[in-house]
Design a protein around this motif. Structure first.
Motif, PDB file in Angstrom:
ATOM      1  N   VAL A   1       0.851  -1.173   0.000  1.00 53.99           N
ATOM      2  CA  VAL A   1       0.000   0.000   0.000  1.00 53.99           C
ATOM      3  C   VAL A   1       0.894   1.232   0.000  1.00 53.99           C
ATOM      4  CG1 VAL A   1      -1.728   1.280   1.303  1.00 53.99           C
ATOM      5  CG2 VAL A   1      -1.821  -1.205   1.235  1.00 53.99           C
ATOM      6  N   ASN A   2       0.672   2.110  -0.968  1.00 52.11           N
ATOM      7  CA  ASN A   2       1.408   3.359  -1.037  1.00 52.11           C
ATOM      8  C   ASN A   2       0.666   4.388  -0.194  1.00 52.11           C
ATOM      9  OD1 ASN A   2       2.638   5.764  -1.713  1.00 52.11           O
ATOM     10  ND2 ASN A   2       2.839   5.227  -3.880  1.00 52.11           N
ATOM     11  N   PRO A   3       1.274   4.878   0.897  1.00 53.83           N
ATOM     12  CA  PRO A   3       0.552   5.811   1.767  1.00 53.83           C
ATOM     13  C   PRO A   3       0.214   7.127   1.084  1.00 53.83           C
ATOM     14  CG  PRO A   3       2.822   5.541   2.484  1.00 53.83           C
ATOM     15  CD  PRO A   3       2.596   4.562   1.390  1.00 53.83           C
ATOM     16  N   PHE A   4       1.018   7.586   0.134  1.00 51.89           N
ATOM     17  CA  PHE A   4       0.717   8.823  -0.584  1.00 51.89           C
ATOM     18  C   PHE A   4      -0.567   8.670  -1.399  1.00 51.89           C
ATOM     19  CE2 PHE A   4       1.183  11.608  -4.315  1.00 51.89           C
ATOM     20  CZ  PHE A   4       1.221  12.828  -3.661  1.00 51.89           C
ATOM     21  N   ILE A   5      -0.691   7.552  -2.089  1.00 53.59           N
ATOM     22  CA  ILE A   5      -1.892   7.300  -2.879  1.00 53.59           C
ATOM     23  C   ILE A   5      -3.106   7.186  -1.967  1.00 53.59           C
ATOM     24  CG2 ILE A   5      -2.988   5.684  -4.475  1.00 53.59           C
ATOM     25  CD1 ILE A   5      -0.686   7.111  -5.773  1.00 53.59           C
ATOM     26  N   SER A   6      -2.970   6.485  -0.865  1.00 51.84           N
ATOM     27  CA  SER A   6      -4.089   6.343   0.075  1.00 51.84           C
ATOM     28  C   SER A   6      -4.523   7.695   0.634  1.00 51.84           C
ATOM     29  CB  SER A   6      -3.705   5.422   1.228  1.00 51.84           C
ATOM     30  OG  SER A   6      -3.468   4.125   0.746  1.00 51.84           O
ATOM     31  N   LEU A   7      -3.570   8.535   0.983  1.00 52.78           N
ATOM     32  CA  LEU A   7      -3.884   9.861   1.506  1.00 52.78           C
ATOM     33  C   LEU A   7      -4.611  10.707   0.473  1.00 52.78           C
ATOM     34  CD1 LEU A   7      -3.619  12.006   3.732  1.00 52.78           C
ATOM     35  CD2 LEU A   7      -1.416  12.623   2.721  1.00 52.78           C
ATOM     36  N   GLU A   8      -4.167  10.669  -0.749  1.00 55.48           N
ATOM     37  CA  GLU A   8      -4.791  11.491  -1.788  1.00 55.48           C
ATOM     38  C   GLU A   8      -6.181  10.985  -2.155  1.00 55.48           C
ATOM     39  OE1 GLU A   8      -3.558  14.276  -2.022  1.00 55.48           O
ATOM     40  OE2 GLU A   8      -1.748  13.624  -1.019  1.00 55.48           O
ATOM     41  N   VAL A   9      -6.360   9.681  -2.202  1.00 54.00           N
ATOM     42  CA  VAL A   9      -7.694   9.136  -2.471  1.00 54.00           C
ATOM     43  C   VAL A   9      -8.637   9.506  -1.334  1.00 54.00           C
ATOM     44  CG1 VAL A   9      -9.013   6.997  -2.689  1.00 54.00           C
ATOM     45  CG2 VAL A   9      -6.909   7.285  -3.978  1.00 54.00           C
ATOM     46  N   THR A  10      -8.146   9.439  -0.099  1.00 57.32           N
ATOM     47  CA  THR A  10      -8.965   9.842   1.048  1.00 57.32           C
ATOM     48  C   THR A  10      -9.335  11.314   0.960  1.00 57.32           C
ATOM     49  OG1 THR A  10      -7.885   8.171   2.413  1.00 57.32           O
ATOM     50  CG2 THR A  10      -9.038   9.934   3.569  1.00 57.32           C
ATOM     51  N   ALA A  11      -8.376  12.167   0.583  1.00 54.21           N
ATOM     52  CA  ALA A  11      -8.651  13.595   0.466  1.00 54.21           C
ATOM     53  C   ALA A  11      -9.664  13.881  -0.642  1.00 54.21           C
ATOM     54  CB  ALA A  11      -7.356  14.366   0.201  1.00 54.21           C
ATOM     55  N   ILE A  12      -9.565  13.181  -1.752  1.00 51.99           N
ATOM     56  CA  ILE A  12     -10.502  13.381  -2.853  1.00 51.99           C
ATOM     57  C   ILE A  12     -11.903  12.935  -2.454  1.00 51.99           C
ATOM     58  CG2 ILE A  12     -11.090  12.593  -5.186  1.00 51.99           C
ATOM     59  CD1 ILE A  12      -8.025  12.515  -5.715  1.00 51.99           C
ATOM     60  N   VAL A  13     -12.006  11.781  -1.825  1.00 49.87           N
ATOM     61  CA  VAL A  13     -13.316  11.284  -1.385  1.00 49.87           C
ATOM     62  C   VAL A  13     -13.919  12.220  -0.348  1.00 49.87           C
ATOM     63  CG1 VAL A  13     -14.477   9.417  -0.140  1.00 49.87           C
ATOM     64  CG2 VAL A  13     -12.854   8.879  -1.947  1.00 49.87           C
ATOM     65  N   TYR A  14     -13.100  12.695   0.596  1.00 51.95           N
ATOM     66  CA  TYR A  14     -13.597  13.609   1.622  1.00 51.95           C
ATOM     67  C   TYR A  14     -14.084  14.913   1.000  1.00 51.95           C
ATOM     68  CZ  TYR A  14     -13.873  16.620   5.689  1.00 51.95           C
ATOM     69  OH  TYR A  14     -14.317  17.485   6.636  1.00 51.95           O
ATOM     70  N   PHE A  15     -13.312  15.470   0.074  1.00 49.91           N
ATOM     71  CA  PHE A  15     -13.700  16.724  -0.570  1.00 49.91           C
ATOM     72  C   PHE A  15     -15.004  16.556  -1.349  1.00 49.91           C
ATOM     73  CE2 PHE A  15     -13.509  19.743  -4.132  1.00 49.91           C
ATOM     74  CZ  PHE A  15     -13.439  20.923  -3.413  1.00 49.91           C
ATOM     75  N   ALA A  16     -15.139  15.461  -2.081  1.00 47.50           N
ATOM     76  CA  ALA A  16     -16.373  15.221  -2.836  1.00 47.50           C
ATOM     77  C   ALA A  16     -17.559  15.039  -1.891  1.00 47.50           C
ATOM     78  CB  ALA A  16     -16.205  13.990  -3.733  1.00 47.50           C
ATOM     79  N   ALA A  17     -17.376  14.289  -0.809  1.00 43.92           N
ATOM     80  CA  ALA A  17     -18.461  14.094   0.156  1.00 43.92           C
ATOM     81  C   ALA A  17     -18.810  15.393   0.857  1.00 43.92           C
ATOM     82  CB  ALA A  17     -18.071  13.031   1.182  1.00 43.92           C
ATOM     83  N   LEU A  18     -17.813  16.201   1.180  1.00 42.14           N
ATOM     84  CA  LEU A  18     -18.056  17.487   1.830  1.00 42.14           C
ATOM     85  C   LEU A  18     -18.857  18.406   0.917  1.00 42.14           C
ATOM     86  CD1 LEU A  18     -17.358  19.030   4.455  1.00 42.14           C
ATOM     87  CD2 LEU A  18     -15.400  19.972   3.230  1.00 42.14           C
ATOM     88  N   MET A  19     -18.504  18.461  -0.356  1.00 37.51           N
ATOM     89  CA  MET A  19     -19.251  19.298  -1.302  1.00 37.51           C
ATOM     90  C   MET A  19     -20.681  18.789  -1.477  1.00 37.51           C
ATOM     91  SD  MET A  19     -17.370  21.803  -2.214  1.00 37.51           S
ATOM     92  CE  MET A  19     -16.741  21.812  -0.551  1.00 37.51           C
ATOM     93  N   TYR A  20     -20.849  17.476  -1.530  1.00 33.82           N
ATOM     94  CA  TYR A  20     -22.189  16.896  -1.671  1.00 33.82           C
ATOM     95  C   TYR A  20     -23.069  17.260  -0.481  1.00 33.82           C
ATOM     96  CZ  TYR A  20     -25.907  13.421  -1.640  1.00 33.82           C
ATOM     97  OH  TYR A  20     -27.127  12.808  -1.563  1.00 33.82           O
ATOM     98  N   TYR A  21     -22.545  17.069   0.726  1.00 32.50           N
ATOM     99  CA  TYR A  21     -23.354  17.344   1.916  1.00 32.50           C
ATOM    100  C   TYR A  21     -23.564  18.835   2.138  1.00 32.50           C
ATOM    101  CZ  TYR A  21     -23.394  12.446   3.089  1.00 32.50           C
ATOM    102  OH  TYR A  21     -23.603  11.088   3.061  1.00 32.50           O
ATOM    103  N   LYS A  22     -22.627  19.666   1.708  1.00 32.79           N
ATOM    104  CA  LYS A  22     -22.851  21.123   1.793  1.00 32.79           C
ATOM    105  C   LYS A  22     -23.970  21.549   0.861  1.00 32.79           C
ATOM    106  CE  LYS A  22     -18.651  23.078   3.604  1.00 32.79           C
ATOM    107  NZ  LYS A  22     -17.609  24.079   3.436  1.00 32.79           N
TER     108      LYS A  22
END
Length: 100
Positions: free
Chosen positions: A74-95
């Protein structure tokens, strides 16, 4: 032309890195800054969805590596960026959904 990467590709990769750093900072700031109750609900729902997506992805990776009899890689950089993208998309959806 040198033996390295083309200039256009380097500019693109730097731009992607800058976008990822901004997404990481937005994620951290939205989690740390207090707000009103509506904002806290939006952050809570986005965080819950992100945790669910991240854990689901990790479980699928473990199952895949177990079935293929491969070591976990598991590449931690890739995991962090995928988490950030998912969080940003979910945050925009719920806003948008809750009028933010």
């Amino acid at each position: 032309m040198s033996d390295g990467m083309p200039v256009g590709a380097m500019i693109f990769l730097v731009a992607v890195l800058v976008v990822f750093v901004i997404l990481d900072l937005v994620m951290l700031l939205s989690l740390l800054l207090p707000g009103d109750e509506r904002n806290q609900v939006i952050v809570w729902k986005a965080s819950s969805f992100t945790l669910l997506a991240t854990v689901g992805k990790t479980v699928l990776d473990v199952i895949e590596n177990f079935v293929r009899a491969q070591p976990m890689s598991v590449n931690p950089f890739i995991s962090l960026e995928v988490t950030a993208i998912v969080y940003f998309a979910a945050l925009m959806y719920y806003k948008m959904r809750h009028g933010g």
